[in-house]
Each structure stands twice: as C-alpha cells, then as structure tokens.
Design an enzyme around this catalytic site. Structure first.
Site, mmCIF file in Angstrom:
data_model
loop_
_atom_site.group_PDB
_atom_site.id
_atom_site.type_symbol
_atom_site.label_atom_id
_atom_site.label_comp_id
_atom_site.label_asym_id
_atom_site.label_seq_id
_atom_site.Cartn_x
_atom_site.Cartn_y
_atom_site.Cartn_z
ATOM 1 N N HIS A 72 39.872 64.097 77.433
ATOM 2 C CA HIS A 72 39.474 65.030 76.448
ATOM 3 C C HIS A 72 38.375 65.744 76.960
ATOM 4 C CE1 HIS A 72 41.807 63.790 72.318
ATOM 5 N NE2 HIS A 72 42.557 63.928 73.393
ATOM 6 N N TYR A 200 36.283 65.992 64.146
ATOM 7 C CA TYR A 200 35.164 65.600 62.641
ATOM 8 C C TYR A 200 35.275 66.678 61.757
ATOM 9 C CZ TYR A 200 34.317 61.841 66.627
ATOM 10 O OH TYR A 200 34.401 60.686 67.549
ATOM 11 N N PRO A 292 31.660 54.251 62.508
ATOM 12 C CA PRO A 292 32.242 54.990 63.910
ATOM 13 C C PRO A 292 31.847 56.448 64.035
ATOM 14 C CG PRO A 292 33.002 54.014 62.234
ATOM 15 C CD PRO A 292 31.772 53.797 61.728
ATOM 16 N N LYS A 296 30.759 54.919 69.016
ATOM 17 C CA LYS A 296 30.266 53.591 70.253
ATOM 18 C C LYS A 296 29.903 52.729 69.803
ATOM 19 C CE LYS A 296 28.161 57.448 72.185
ATOM 20 N NZ LYS A 296 29.024 57.991 72.415
ATOM 21 N N TYR A 384 27.744 61.990 73.219
ATOM 22 C CA TYR A 384 29.100 61.443 72.819
ATOM 23 C C TYR A 384 29.643 61.730 73.714
ATOM 24 C CZ TYR A 384 33.199 61.553 70.523
ATOM 25 O OH TYR A 384 34.835 61.323 69.666
HETATM 26 P P1 RFL Z 1 34.622 42.255 68.180
HETATM 27 O O1 RFL Z 1 36.374 43.067 68.417
HETATM 28 O O2 RFL Z 1 34.963 42.607 67.036
HETATM 29 O O3 RFL Z 1 35.297 40.803 68.695
HETATM 30 C C1 RFL Z 1 34.806 39.763 68.436
HETATM 31 C C2 RFL Z 1 35.650 38.810 68.651
HETATM 32 O O4 RFL Z 1 35.413 37.132 68.207
HETATM 33 C C3 RFL Z 1 35.721 36.311 67.522
HETATM 34 N N1 RFL Z 1 35.266 35.511 66.884
HETATM 35 C C4 RFL Z 1 34.961 34.120 67.244
HETATM 36 N N2 RFL Z 1 35.170 33.798 68.007
HETATM 37 C C5 RFL Z 1 35.078 32.066 67.832
HETATM 38 N N3 RFL Z 1 34.500 31.182 67.230
HETATM 39 C C6 RFL Z 1 33.694 32.405 66.168
HETATM 40 N N4 RFL Z 1 32.718 32.028 65.319
HETATM 41 C C7 RFL Z 1 33.975 33.463 66.454
HETATM 42 N N5 RFL Z 1 33.781 34.434 65.143
HETATM 43 C C8 RFL Z 1 33.985 35.577 65.421
HETATM 44 C C9 RFL Z 1 36.398 37.303 66.493
HETATM 45 O O5 RFL Z 1 38.374 36.714 66.318
HETATM 46 C C10 RFL Z 1 36.409 38.181 67.879
HETATM 47 O O6 RFL Z 1 38.621 38.462 68.151
HETATM 48 O O7 RFL Z 1 33.712 42.460 68.480
HETATM 49 P P2 RFL Z 1 33.287 42.944 70.415
HETATM 50 O O8 RFL Z 1 33.999 42.540 71.419
HETATM 51 O O9 RFL Z 1 31.659 43.078 70.656
HETATM 52 O O10 RFL Z 1 34.093 44.710 70.283
HETATM 53 C C11 RFL Z 1 33.433 44.601 69.808
HETATM 54 C C12 RFL Z 1 34.177 46.489 69.518
HETATM 55 O O11 RFL Z 1 35.510 45.997 68.511
HETATM 56 C C13 RFL Z 1 33.594 47.171 67.904
HETATM 57 O O12 RFL Z 1 32.167 47.797 68.099
HETATM 58 C C14 RFL Z 1 35.007 48.658 68.009
HETATM 59 O O13 RFL Z 1 35.807 48.631 67.459
HETATM 60 C C15 RFL Z 1 33.720 49.848 66.833
HETATM 61 N N6 RFL Z 1 34.185 50.734 66.858
HETATM 62 C C16 RFL Z 1 34.554 52.353 68.083
HETATM 63 N N7 RFL Z 1 33.642 52.222 69.165
HETATM 64 C C17 RFL Z 1 34.004 52.437 69.945
HETATM 65 O O14 RFL Z 1 33.171 52.528 71.121
HETATM 66 N N8 RFL Z 1 34.336 54.390 69.375
HETATM 67 C C18 RFL Z 1 35.194 53.912 68.638
HETATM 68 O O15 RFL Z 1 36.728 55.215 68.451
HETATM 69 C C19 RFL Z 1 35.631 53.528 67.262
HETATM 70 N N9 RFL Z 1 36.286 53.564 66.573
HETATM 71 C C20 RFL Z 1 35.218 51.438 65.785
HETATM 72 C C21 RFL Z 1 36.295 51.980 66.027
HETATM 73 C C22 RFL Z 1 35.245 49.672 64.916
HETATM 74 C C23 RFL Z 1 36.489 50.557 63.515
HETATM 75 N N10 RFL Z 1 35.993 49.419 62.413
HETATM 76 C C24 RFL Z 1 37.134 48.375 62.289
HETATM 77 C C25 RFL Z 1 34.855 48.711 62.887
HETATM 78 C C26 RFL Z 1 36.697 52.759 64.402
HETATM 79 C C27 RFL Z 1 37.303 51.791 63.300
HETATM 80 C C28 RFL Z 1 37.512 52.324 62.038
HETATM 81 C C1 PHB Z 2 39.662 56.050 66.863
HETATM 82 O O1 PHB Z 2 40.238 57.043 66.820
HETATM 83 O O2 PHB Z 2 40.366 54.846 65.784
HETATM 84 C C2 PHB Z 2 37.842 57.040 66.037
HETATM 85 C C3 PHB Z 2 37.761 58.155 66.743
HETATM 86 C C4 PHB Z 2 36.600 58.169 67.150
HETATM 87 C C5 PHB Z 2 35.537 57.860 66.116
HETATM 88 C C6 PHB Z 2 36.057 57.128 65.084
HETATM 89 C C7 PHB Z 2 37.533 56.398 65.519
HETATM 90 O O3 PHB Z 2 34.311 58.278 66.364
#
Ligand code: RFL
Ligand code: PHB
Length: 389
Positions: A72, A200, A292, A296, A384
């Site tokens: 993109h 957005y 989100p 980031k 971004y």
């Molecule tokens: P995670 O993915 O939470 O993984 C942590 C893992 O640790 C396990 N765990 C344990 N294991 C052993 N013992 C314990 N006591 C434990 N406690 C927990 C868990 O089961 C899990 O498997 O953290 P990690 O690896 O640091 O990754 C971070 C990302 O997942 C997170 O920052 C992103 O998903 C945030 N996020 C986005 N980030 C972006 O860069 N671009 C995006 O477009 C974006 N969109 C989003 C998002 C997060 C969202 N939600 C649901 C919070 C959109 C959403 C809706």
């Molecule tokens: C997504 O595709 O889940 C998504 C994309 C951009 C964002 C957050 C989530 O800023």
C-alpha cells in the site's frame, strides 16, 4: 532441561525472536500457555512496516509473505463527506505491506517446526526465578508435572496479560497508562474491500476503519462504548453503523456479507519501564500497548525483537554486553515515539464522551491540516510507515 534462552510466549514477538536467535546459533525453548490453534485463531494486526518485512526476510520466513502480501503506497482519511489520500510513496518514497498477523504467526510456527526448535504448548503456571542473578531458571507445569529449564536469559514475550512484566519488582517497575473510554468492534468478512486503500473515518457517530487482508477478505471496525457486548451487535447492525460513518460515495459501494469473526477490543496506551531486569528482557505487548489506530502494536514489538536479537547475538558471538546493557533504553526510545503517534491518531479520529465544541473544532482543524498541508502529511507518513530502527 537447559536452554541458552527461554522465551515466554509464542505470539509473533516470541516466534520471531526465536527464529532470529536460531539463525545466530543460539538455542531457545518457547513456552506458550495456549495451543497453537488458539494462537492462530486470534485476528489482530494487518499492516506491516518495512522494518518488520525486512526482519521476516532476515529470518528466512518471507516466502509466502512476498507472494501473497499487498503493497500500500498510502492510506485514506475521511471526515464529514470528504475522503482524501495520504500518499506515502509520493511524500517520502516508502510503503507499508498488508499481511495479517495470523499469517506472520503461521509462517513463523512453520519455520520453527522446520528447524526442529522446541516449543512447549499449554505450558501452565510459568514462573521466572532468580532473573536478577547469573543463574536464572523458569518453572512451569505441563500435563500436571512441574518442569524446570535452566538458562542464561529469559525473553518475556507473553503479551499484556503475561507473567514476565510482573516478575519485575514493584520497587523497580514504573507503569504509564491511559485507558481510552471506548473500544473497537471489529468484523472479518469474506467480501471484497470497499476501497483499494485503508480508510480511517472520523464521523459524528464515532470512528470507523475499513481495512482488509486480501481481495476477498475485509476487516472493518467501528468505535463502540466499552459497555457494548459482541452479542448486542448483529451483522446487520454493524453494516448499518459502518455505512453511516463513511462518506456516501464509499458507503454506496460497500459490499456486505456474513461476518466470520466479530470481537471487541478495548483501547489502551501503556508502557512499563525498564524493559530489562537482570537477565529478563521484556519484548512487545508484555512491555507496551498502543491503541490500534496507528497500526503500531505488532510493528513496535518487531523493533524490540530486532534490538534484543542483536544484543543477544553480540553477547554470544563477541562476549560483548553493550547491546544487553543498552536494550531497555534503546527500545524505549522508539516505543515512546510509537506511543505518541498512536495516541495522537486516536485523539484525532475518535469521538470522546466529554468532547466540547472547541475540542471538535481543534480536531477538525488538525484533520484539515493533514488534508492540505504537505508538512503535516509527511509527519503522518513517516510515522505510519515506521520510524527508522
Ligand atoms: P501477543 O500476540 O499477545 O502474544 C503473547 C503470547 O504469550 C502467551 N502468553 C503466555 N505464554 C506462557 N505463559 C504465560 N503466562 C503467558 N501469558 C501469555 C499468549 O497466549 C500469546 O500467545 O504479544 P506479542 O507477541 O508481543 O505481539 C503483539 C501483537 O500481538 C500486538 O501488538 C498487535 O496485535 C497489535 N495490533 C496491531 N499491531 C500492528 O502493528 N498493526 C495493526 O494493524 C494492529 N492491529 C492490533 C490490531 C491489536 C488488536 N487487538 C485485538 C488488541 C488490531 C487489533 C484489533
Ligand atoms: C487491521 O487491518 O486489522 C488494522 C489495520 C490498521 C489499523 C488497525 C487494524 O490501524
């Protein structure tokens, strides 16, 4: 059992770190509380910065991403009935990549299997012991039996609700937090995306986001009160609300269909300092959370992984502790910039319960400056696509 590094958490941070350390000849065991299927069922991030894409390539796990992802060159913002684009490529010569976190995680699990590195799923009651000494170890229960792994270092990659951060004593740990008074209701649907780029949307009814995974898989979000439950939202109600928050020309083109996933995520800014305590290093969501809005979270986790794998490689290869000693400071410097961007875009695009007319005018003035002022656009574009590591 013994391993040079124990990684707590088998999400994207833990897996990417494990793969990079494996390539540097450093052995790891990953302890994951859930099953692999459970980890792969979580729908989360969709936008990858070039820094993360490069790390995936360095880790040798980019084959599918290079084939199936989408580049993109910019993103769109809408307000009232207006839609405008911010073209990163034209402004600063950079892009972002659309490839879901689920796919990143799947590719990393497959790569870990291929090299035969150890991952223990359903590891319960993980405890990190003696991290402030030269002989740390980790205890956990597997199938009811207690096990112990002695190690040199522990990487706490266990997300916001994990145990690693809480292992750092209260007297050492300082937490900074802002909880936003709303959440995002998200759905995934097997429908073509409404627009070729993300939108957005700032609307009087609240924020909305049109995102995607591929040409027939769309991801949409609407801002909702924290008191809402997923069960309160039928698919029909979701699509109606989304349409009302988009400019007419976009809403008219929206293809709706049954949701295949629906969930609500609260929005929070959070940083825990320091990111290192003795031989324990925090990485990713274990140390910091962003709302989100700026995409980031995963990308900031990736920059921690990059700093930490370099620091550990330097330690084992050159017997040099400089990277380890600087890890917390280096990682936090970048984390706070991502926190600022995520907080700023959240403030820019959402409706807040206590917003005054003056606040709304300020929001609008800022969006207009993004619409018409190239310097403001460049600032947005740089943040971004991701600040340099
Ligand atoms: P995670 O993915 O939470 O993984 C942590 C893992 O640790 C396990 N765990 C344990 N294991 C052993 N013992 C314990 N006591 C434990 N406690 C927990 C868990 O089961 C899990 O498997 O953290 P990690 O690896 O640091 O990754 C971070 C990302 O997942 C997170 O920052 C992103 O998903 C945030 N996020 C986005 N980030 C972006 O860069 N671009 C995006 O477009 C974006 N969109 C989003 C998002 C997060 C969202 N939600 C649901 C919070 C959109 C959403 C809706
Ligand atoms: C997504 O595709 O889940 C998504 C994309 C951009 C964002 C957050 C989530 O800023």
């Amino acid at each position: 059992m013994r391993s040079q590094v124990v990684i707590v958490g088998g999400g994207p941070s833990g897996l990417l770190l494990g793969q990079l350390l494996h390539l540097a000849g450093i052995d790891t065991v990953i302890l994951e509380r859930k099953t692999r299927d459970y980890v792969l069922s979580r729908i989360r991030a969709g936008i990858l910065e070039t820094g993360l894409v490069d790390l995936m390539r360095n880790a040798g796990v980019s084959e599918r991403m290079d084939k199936e992802s989408f580049i993109h060159e910019g993103t769109c913002i809408s307000y009232e009935n207006e839609l405008f684009a911010i073209n990163f490529q034209k402004l600063i010569g950079q892009n972002v990549v659309v490839y879901g976190q689920t796919e990143v995680t799947r590719d990393l699990y497959d790569a870990r299997d291929a090299v035969g590195a150890k991952t223990i799923f359903e590891a319960e009651d993980v405890r990190i012991c003696d991290a402030d000494t030269d002989r740390p170890y980790v205890l956990f229960a597997k199938d009811g039996a207690e096990q112990r792994i002695d190690c040199d270092f522990i990487a706490g990659c266990d997300g916001f609700h994990g145990v690693s951060r809480k292992t750092i004593p209260d007297t050492v740990r300082r937490e900074y937090e802002k909880v936003f008074p709303f959440g995002w209701l998200g759905i995934l649907s097997e429908t073509p995306p409404v627009h070729e780029e993300l939108i957005y949307a700032n609307s009087p009814r609240g924020f909305a986001l049109c995102s995607m995974r591929n040409q027939n898989l769309s991801r949409y979000y609407v801002q909702c009160p924290l008191t809402d439950k997923v069960e309160d939202w039928s698919d029909e109600a979701f699509w109606d609300e989304l349409k009302r928050r988009l400019p007419e020309e976009v809403a008219d083109k929206l293809v709706t269909g049954p949701s295949i996933e629906k969930s609500i995520a609260p929005l929070r800014s959070f940083v825990s300092e320091p990111m290192r305590w003795g031989r324990l290093f925090l990485c990713g969501d274990a140390a910091h959370i962003v709302p989100p809005t700026g995409a980031k979270g995963l990308n900031t986790a990736a920059s921690d992984v990059r700093y930490l794998h370099e620091a550990l490689t330097q330690y084992y290869r050159d017997k040099d502790i400089a990277g380890i000693d600087q890890y917390s400071e280096t990682a936090l410097a970048r984390v706070w910039k991502a926190e600022r961007f995520s907080w700023a875009t959240t403030n820019l695009l959402h409706r807040f319960p206590d917003q005054t007319d003056f606040d709304l005018k300020m929001q609008r003035a800022e969006i207009e400056s993004l619409h018409h002022n190239e310097i403001a656009q460049k600032w947005f574009a740089q943040n971004y696509v991701g600040l340099p590591y």
